[in-house]
Design a protein around this motif. Structure first.
Motif, PDB file in Angstrom:
ATOM      1  N   TYR A   1       6.112   9.674  -2.740  1.00 66.13           N
ATOM      2  CA  TYR A   1       6.986   8.829  -1.921  1.00 66.13           C
ATOM      3  C   TYR A   1       6.758   9.079  -0.434  1.00 66.13           C
ATOM      4  O   TYR A   1       6.654   8.141   0.354  1.00 66.13           O
ATOM      5  CB  TYR A   1       8.459   9.060  -2.293  1.00 66.13           C
ATOM      6  N   GLN A   2       6.644  10.351  -0.069  1.00 64.11           N
ATOM      7  CA  GLN A   2       6.432  10.680   1.343  1.00 64.11           C
ATOM      8  C   GLN A   2       5.093  10.124   1.831  1.00 64.11           C
ATOM      9  O   GLN A   2       4.986   9.617   2.949  1.00 64.11           O
ATOM     10  CB  GLN A   2       6.518  12.204   1.550  1.00 64.11           C
ATOM     11  N   ARG A   3       4.082  10.194   0.970  1.00 64.76           N
ATOM     12  CA  ARG A   3       2.772   9.645   1.374  1.00 64.76           C
ATOM     13  C   ARG A   3       2.853   8.141   1.588  1.00 64.76           C
ATOM     14  O   ARG A   3       2.230   7.581   2.501  1.00 64.76           O
ATOM     15  CB  ARG A   3       1.700   9.969   0.321  1.00 64.76           C
ATOM     16  N   PHE A   4       3.646   7.481   0.740  1.00 63.44           N
ATOM     17  CA  PHE A   4       3.865   6.037   0.881  1.00 63.44           C
ATOM     18  C   PHE A   4       4.524   5.730   2.239  1.00 63.44           C
ATOM     19  O   PHE A   4       4.047   4.884   3.001  1.00 63.44           O
ATOM     20  CB  PHE A   4       4.741   5.591  -0.304  1.00 63.44           C
ATOM     21  N   ILE A   5       5.576   6.488   2.545  1.00 67.04           N
ATOM     22  CA  ILE A   5       6.280   6.281   3.823  1.00 67.04           C
ATOM     23  C   ILE A   5       5.332   6.563   5.002  1.00 67.04           C
ATOM     24  O   ILE A   5       5.265   5.796   5.957  1.00 67.04           O
ATOM     25  CB  ILE A   5       7.525   7.211   3.910  1.00 67.04           C
ATOM     26  N   ASP A   6       4.575   7.668   4.905  1.00 66.88           N
ATOM     27  CA  ASP A   6       3.642   8.037   5.984  1.00 66.88           C
ATOM     28  C   ASP A   6       2.578   6.953   6.189  1.00 66.88           C
ATOM     29  O   ASP A   6       2.176   6.667   7.318  1.00 66.88           O
ATOM     30  CB  ASP A   6       2.936   9.367   5.666  1.00 66.88           C
TER      31      ASP A   6
ATOM     32  N   ASP B   1       9.348 -12.252   5.421  1.00 63.99           N
ATOM     33  CA  ASP B   1       9.470 -12.033   3.980  1.00 63.99           C
ATOM     34  C   ASP B   1       9.996 -10.645   3.641  1.00 63.99           C
ATOM     35  O   ASP B   1       9.615  -9.666   4.271  1.00 63.99           O
ATOM     36  CB  ASP B   1       8.101 -12.203   3.306  1.00 63.99           C
ATOM     37  N   ARG B   2      10.835 -10.589   2.607  1.00 64.48           N
ATOM     38  CA  ARG B   2      11.318  -9.281   2.144  1.00 64.48           C
ATOM     39  C   ARG B   2      10.454  -8.832   0.962  1.00 64.48           C
ATOM     40  O   ARG B   2      10.219  -9.611   0.024  1.00 64.48           O
ATOM     41  CB  ARG B   2      12.783  -9.387   1.759  1.00 64.48           C
ATOM     42  N   VAL B   3       9.995  -7.581   1.045  1.00 66.07           N
ATOM     43  CA  VAL B   3       9.080  -7.063   0.022  1.00 66.07           C
ATOM     44  C   VAL B   3       9.757  -5.921  -0.733  1.00 66.07           C
ATOM     45  O   VAL B   3      10.154  -4.916  -0.127  1.00 66.07           O
ATOM     46  CB  VAL B   3       7.767  -6.547   0.666  1.00 66.07           C
ATOM     47  N   LEU B   4       9.874  -6.078  -2.038  1.00 66.99           N
ATOM     48  CA  LEU B   4      10.531  -5.070  -2.876  1.00 66.99           C
ATOM     49  C   LEU B   4       9.483  -4.167  -3.529  1.00 66.99           C
ATOM     50  O   LEU B   4       8.511  -4.668  -4.107  1.00 66.99           O
ATOM     51  CB  LEU B   4      11.349  -5.789  -3.960  1.00 66.99           C
ATOM     52  N   ALA B   5       9.699  -2.848  -3.418  1.00 65.10           N
ATOM     53  CA  ALA B   5       8.759  -1.869  -3.984  1.00 65.10           C
ATOM     54  C   ALA B   5       9.434  -1.146  -5.148  1.00 65.10           C
ATOM     55  O   ALA B   5      10.510  -0.560  -4.974  1.00 65.10           O
ATOM     56  CB  ALA B   5       8.376  -0.854  -2.906  1.00 65.10           C
ATOM     57  N   ILE B   6       8.809  -1.180  -6.322  1.00 60.75           N
ATOM     58  CA  ILE B   6       9.380  -0.519  -7.501  1.00 60.75           C
ATOM     59  C   ILE B   6       8.351   0.462  -8.056  1.00 60.75           C
ATOM     60  O   ILE B   6       7.205   0.075  -8.341  1.00 60.75           O
ATOM     61  CB  ILE B   6       9.719  -1.554  -8.604  1.00 60.75           C
ATOM     62  N   ASP B   7       8.725   1.724  -8.179  1.00 61.77           N
ATOM     63  CA  ASP B   7       7.790   2.729  -8.703  1.00 61.77           C
ATOM     64  C   ASP B   7       8.602   3.963  -9.125  1.00 61.77           C
ATOM     65  O   ASP B   7       9.688   4.220  -8.593  1.00 61.77           O
ATOM     66  CB  ASP B   7       6.769   3.139  -7.621  1.00 61.77           C
ATOM     67  N   LEU B   8       8.036   4.733 -10.022  1.00 62.04           N
ATOM     68  CA  LEU B   8       8.656   6.009 -10.390  1.00 62.04           C
ATOM     69  C   LEU B   8       8.619   6.982  -9.203  1.00 62.04           C
ATOM     70  O   LEU B   8       9.497   7.842  -9.066  1.00 62.04           O
ATOM     71  CB  LEU B   8       7.906   6.648 -11.564  1.00 62.04           C
ATOM     72  N   PHE B   9       7.604   6.867  -8.384  1.00 63.09           N
ATOM     73  CA  PHE B   9       7.395   7.764  -7.231  1.00 63.09           C
ATOM     74  C   PHE B   9       7.545   9.235  -7.631  1.00 63.09           C
ATOM     75  O   PHE B   9       8.176  10.022  -6.917  1.00 63.09           O
ATOM     76  CB  PHE B   9       8.368   7.425  -6.088  1.00 63.09           C
ATOM     77  N   ASP B  10       6.971   9.594  -8.766  1.00 67.67           N
ATOM     78  CA  ASP B  10       7.126  10.987  -9.217  1.00 67.67           C
ATOM     79  C   ASP B  10       5.803  11.746  -9.234  1.00 67.67           C
ATOM     80  O   ASP B  10       5.690  12.799  -9.849  1.00 67.67           O
ATOM     81  CB  ASP B  10       7.792  11.017 -10.599  1.00 67.67           C
ATOM     82  N   MET B  11       4.765  11.199  -8.539  1.00 68.56           N
ATOM     83  CA  MET B  11       3.471  11.894  -8.548  1.00 68.56           C
ATOM     84  C   MET B  11       3.407  12.918  -7.410  1.00 68.56           C
ATOM     85  O   MET B  11       4.180  12.833  -6.457  1.00 68.56           O
ATOM     86  CB  MET B  11       2.334  10.871  -8.388  1.00 68.56           C
ATOM     87  N   ASP B  12       2.477  13.824  -7.524  1.00 71.79           N
ATOM     88  CA  ASP B  12       2.206  14.857  -6.498  1.00 71.79           C
ATOM     89  C   ASP B  12       3.441  15.714  -6.199  1.00 71.79           C
ATOM     90  O   ASP B  12       3.624  16.166  -5.068  1.00 71.79           O
ATOM     91  CB  ASP B  12       1.753  14.237  -5.157  1.00 71.79           C
ATOM     92  N   GLN B  13       4.310  15.921  -7.184  1.00 70.98           N
ATOM     93  CA  GLN B  13       5.564  16.642  -6.903  1.00 70.98           C
ATOM     94  C   GLN B  13       5.342  18.137  -6.724  1.00 70.98           C
ATOM     95  O   GLN B  13       6.059  18.787  -5.989  1.00 70.98           O
ATOM     96  CB  GLN B  13       6.563  16.500  -8.076  1.00 70.98           C
ATOM     97  N   ASN B  14       4.325  18.646  -7.443  1.00 69.92           N
ATOM     98  CA  ASN B  14       4.245  20.099  -7.537  1.00 69.92           C
ATOM     99  C   ASN B  14       3.107  20.718  -6.743  1.00 69.92           C
ATOM    100  O   ASN B  14       2.655  21.801  -7.045  1.00 69.92           O
ATOM    101  CB  ASN B  14       4.110  20.501  -9.021  1.00 69.92           C
TER     102      ASN B  14
ATOM    103  N   ILE C   1       5.699  -4.037  -8.893  1.00 69.28           N
ATOM    104  CA  ILE C   1       5.959  -2.887  -9.768  1.00 69.28           C
ATOM    105  C   ILE C   1       4.658  -2.084  -9.805  1.00 69.28           C
ATOM    106  O   ILE C   1       3.604  -2.624 -10.162  1.00 69.28           O
ATOM    107  CB  ILE C   1       6.320  -3.323 -11.205  1.00 69.28           C
ATOM    108  N   GLY C   2       4.736  -0.804  -9.415  1.00 67.74           N
ATOM    109  CA  GLY C   2       3.521   0.027  -9.386  1.00 67.74           C
ATOM    110  C   GLY C   2       2.937   0.030  -7.986  1.00 67.74           C
ATOM    111  O   GLY C   2       1.965  -0.663  -7.682  1.00 67.74           O
TER     112      GLY C   2
ATOM    113  N   LEU D   1      14.817  -1.592   0.363  1.00 65.31           N
ATOM    114  CA  LEU D   1      14.131  -2.458  -0.604  1.00 65.31           C
ATOM    115  C   LEU D   1      13.126  -1.665  -1.435  1.00 65.31           C
ATOM    116  O   LEU D   1      12.061  -2.166  -1.785  1.00 65.31           O
ATOM    117  CB  LEU D   1      13.448  -3.624   0.129  1.00 65.31           C
ATOM    118  N   VAL D   2      13.467  -0.411  -1.706  1.00 62.30           N
ATOM    119  CA  VAL D   2      12.642   0.418  -2.596  1.00 62.30           C
ATOM    120  C   VAL D   2      13.502   0.780  -3.796  1.00 62.30           C
ATOM    121  O   VAL D   2      14.644   1.215  -3.627  1.00 62.30           O
ATOM    122  CB  VAL D   2      12.177   1.711  -1.889  1.00 62.30           C
ATOM    123  N   ILE D   3      12.970   0.592  -4.996  1.00 66.47           N
ATOM    124  CA  ILE D   3      13.673   1.047  -6.209  1.00 66.47           C
ATOM    125  C   ILE D   3      12.834   2.151  -6.828  1.00 66.47           C
ATOM    126  O   ILE D   3      11.687   1.910  -7.235  1.00 66.47           O
ATOM    127  CB  ILE D   3      13.891  -0.105  -7.213  1.00 66.47           C
TER     128      ILE D   3
END
Ligand SMILES: C[S@@+](CC[C@H](N)C(=O)[O-])C[C@H]1O[C@@H](n2cnc3c(N)ncnc32)[C@H](O)[C@@H]1O
Length: 261
Positions: A87-92, A66-79, A47-48, A105-107
Motif C-alpha cells: 500500500y505504501q509503495r502504491f501511495i509513493d 473522473d473518480r477512480v476507485l482502487a480495490i485490492d487486498l494490499f497485503d503484499m510485502d508486509q514482512n 480490482i487488482g 476511493l481506495v477499498i
C-alpha cells in the motif's frame, strides 16, 4: 495525437512495477476518449491494483473530472523489514508521478466479499472497469458479477490475462461470463493480454472506436469471431516489438513512443 499522455504511457508509467504494457494502455486511452467524445459519464474502477500501474493510467486519462476507485487486498510485502509494504509503495508511486491517490476511493480487502453498493456509493455507476485481481475461477466469476451489477449501460469491462497460459482459470472465467450473458454482453476487442466487453447495444460503437482510433493505427487489426461476436484483435507486429525492445534496453525509452505512431 495525444503527445503528453503518450509520453506518460511509454516513459513515466514504465517506471512503476506492474503489468499494463503500452499496447493495452493505448486501448484504455482510445476507449476512455471515445466515451468522453460521446458524453458517456461514470466512475472508473480497478480490482487488482498491485503498485498502481494501470490505476495511474486511469487517473492520468481521467484528469480532474473522473473518480477512480482502487480495490485490492494490499497485503503484499508486509514482512520485509525496513521496506514499505504494497500500500505504501502504491501511495509513493502516486507522489512520484504527481498523481495523488484519493484514499477515500481506495477499498482494502477481498473483492469477492464486496457488495455492488459499496462501489456505487463511492463513484456511482462505472463506465470503465478493469478486472485484474484474483486469477482463479471463483475470483473471475465474482469480480465479473460485481462489475456487471455496477456498470453503466455504456460501461466497458477489461479482463486481464484472458489468454495467459499461466492463468488458465481466467480464460475459463471470461468464456463463462460471455456464454452465460451472451444475450446482454459481447466482446469487441482482444489483445495479447486483455479482452474488452460491453453491452450488446454498444458493441458496434466500441468496435468502431477501436478500428478508427488514431493511437491504435500502428497495430494490425484482425477481425476475429469470439463466442458469437465480431471482435477486433490487435496484433503487435514483430518488427515493431523488436525495435521497441531494443530502444528500451539501450536507454532510449523516452523515444520508444515513435515506434507506435
Ligand atoms: C496482477 S496484480 C495487478 C496488476 C495491476 N493491475 C497493474 O496494472 O500492475 C494482481 C493484484 O490483485 C490483488 N488481488 C488478488 N486477489 C484479490 C482479491 N481477492 N481481492 C482484491 N484484490 C486481489 C493482488 O493483491 C494484486 O495486487
Amino acid at each position: 495525437m495525444n503527445s503528453s499522455i503518450r509520453k506518460f504511457i511509454f516513459d513515466d508509467l514504465q517506471q512503476i512495477d506492474g503489468y499494463i504494457d503500452p499496447p493495452d494502455a493505448l486501448v484504455f486511452l482510445s476507449l476512455l476518449q471515445a466515451q468522453t467524445g460521446h458524453g458517456f459519464t461514470g466512475g472508473l474502477a480497478e480490482i487488482g491494483v498491485f503498485y498502481g500501474r494501470s490505476y495511474f493510467l486511469l487517473k492520468k486519462i481521467g484528469g480532474d473530472t473522473d473518480r477512480v476507485l482502487a480495490i485490492d487486498l494490499f497485503d503484499m510485502d508486509q514482512n520485509i523489514e525496513g521496506e514499505p509494504g504494497q500500500y505504501q509503495r502504491f501511495i509513493d508511486n502516486g507522489v512520484r508521478l504527481g498523481l495523488g491517490v484519493d484514499e477515500d476511493l481506495v477499498i482494502k480487502g477481498d473483492s469477492t466479499r464486496l457488495r455492488p453498493q459499496e462501489i456505487t456509493d463511492k463513484v456511482g455507476r462505472i463506465r470503465f472497469f478493469s478486472i485484474d485481481g484474483g486469477h482463479m475461477l471463483h475470483h473471475v466469476a465474482s469480480d465479473s458479477a460485481l462489475a456487471t451489477e455496477t456498470l453503466a449501460d455504456h460501461g466497458i469491462i477489461a479482463f486481464d490475462d484472458t489468454f495467459n497460459p499461466a492463468w488458465p482459470e481466467v480464460t475459463v472465467g471470461v468464456a463463462d461470463f460471455l456464454r452465460e450473458r451472451k444475450d446482454t454482453f459481447s466482446a469487441f476487442c482482444m489483445t495479447k493480454y486483455k479482452t474488452y466487453v460491453c453491452r450488446r447495444e454498444f458493441h458496434d460503437l466500441y468496435y468502431r472506436a477501436i478500428t478508427d482510433a488514431p493511437d491504435l493505427m500502428a497495430f494490425d487489426h484482425v477481425e476475429t469471431e469470439f463466442l458469437g461476436s465480431r471482435t477486433v484483435r490487435l496484433h503487435n507486429p514483430m518488427g515493431k516489438r523488436m525495435v521497441y525492445e531494443l530502444m528500451v534496453h539501450t536507454g532510449m525509452r523516452g523515444l520508444s513512443e515513435r515506434v507506435y505512431r
